[in-house]
Design a protein around this motif. Structure first.
Motif, short mmCIF file in Angstrom:
data_model
loop_
_atom_site.label_atom_id
_atom_site.label_comp_id
_atom_site.label_asym_id
_atom_site.label_seq_id
_atom_site.Cartn_x
_atom_site.Cartn_y
_atom_site.Cartn_z
N ASP A 1 -1.20 -0.22 -0.51
CA ASP A 1 -0.73 0.89 0.30
C ASP A 1 0.31 0.43 1.33
N TRP B 1 5.53 12.63 -5.57
CA TRP B 1 4.64 11.56 -6.00
C TRP B 1 3.33 11.60 -5.22
N ARG C 1 -0.23 11.68 -6.68
CA ARG C 1 -1.22 10.65 -6.31
C ARG C 1 -2.54 11.28 -5.93
N ASP C 2 -2.48 12.30 -5.07
CA ASP C 2 -3.72 12.96 -4.63
C ASP C 2 -4.49 13.54 -5.81
N TYR D 1 -4.26 12.49 -8.93
CA TYR D 1 -4.76 11.37 -9.72
C TYR D 1 -6.01 10.78 -9.08
N LYS E 1 -7.12 3.36 -7.85
CA LYS E 1 -6.17 3.83 -6.85
C LYS E 1 -5.09 2.77 -6.59
N PHE F 1 -2.54 2.55 -9.43
CA PHE F 1 -1.62 3.69 -9.40
C PHE F 1 -0.53 3.47 -8.35
N ILE F 2 -0.93 2.99 -7.20
CA ILE F 2 0.03 2.72 -6.12
C ILE F 2 0.96 1.58 -6.51
N ARG G 1 3.84 2.55 -8.60
CA ARG G 1 4.91 3.17 -7.81
C ARG G 1 5.71 2.10 -7.07
#
Length: 137
Positions: free
Chosen positions: A55, A84, A88-89, A91, A119, A122-123, A126
């Motif tokens: 993050d 995005w 994300r939320d 997902y 999580k 996924f981040i 990105r």
């Protein structure tokens, strides 16, 4: 907090080098995370740390990319990032259900560990996508 600061210092120092070096740094974070999990000790904390790092890294990469764009490109990137974030939320909600369905888990913290890893991945996808844009600048 010290580890987060160290992460920022490492990223800033490697940012000035080539794109592949930055991706190599990410690979090192991923490998360190896997090594931590492989110990079998306090694995939820391994995943929580990795999530926080991913993050933080996303924020650093986004800001660095944005700073190198003209105002039109910045607006476009901001709108893309807002889209995005919604994705994300959505997902994250789905990822929790997926993680829950992967159980039953032998340890109570295992569900949270699996969810945090989903999580984080996924981040990190990105982050890698944004870093790749530097090679086109």
């Amino acid at each position: 907090m010290i580890k987060k600061t160290l992460l920022v210092i490492i990223l800033i120092s490697t940012w000035s080098s080539c794109n592949s070096q930055t991706l190599k740094t990410i690979e090192q974070f991923e490998n360190k995370h896997q090594d931590c999990l492989d110990t079998g000790i306090n694995m939820k904390n391994c995943s929580a740390k990795y999530y926080n790092q991913s993050d933080s890294l996303l924020n650093i990469v986004y800001k660095k990319l944005k700073a190198n764009l003209n105002s039109t490109e910045q607006t476009k990137l901001k709108n893309e990032q807002l889209y995005w974030l919604k994705k994300r939320d959505s997902y994250f909600k789905k990822a929790y259900l997926e993680a829950k369905n992967e159980g039953p888990f032998p340890e109570p913290d295992d569900l949270e560990m699996v969810y945090l890893d989903k999580k984080s991945n996924f981040i990190m996808d990105r982050v890698k996508e944004l870093i790749a844009r530097f090679s086109y600048r």
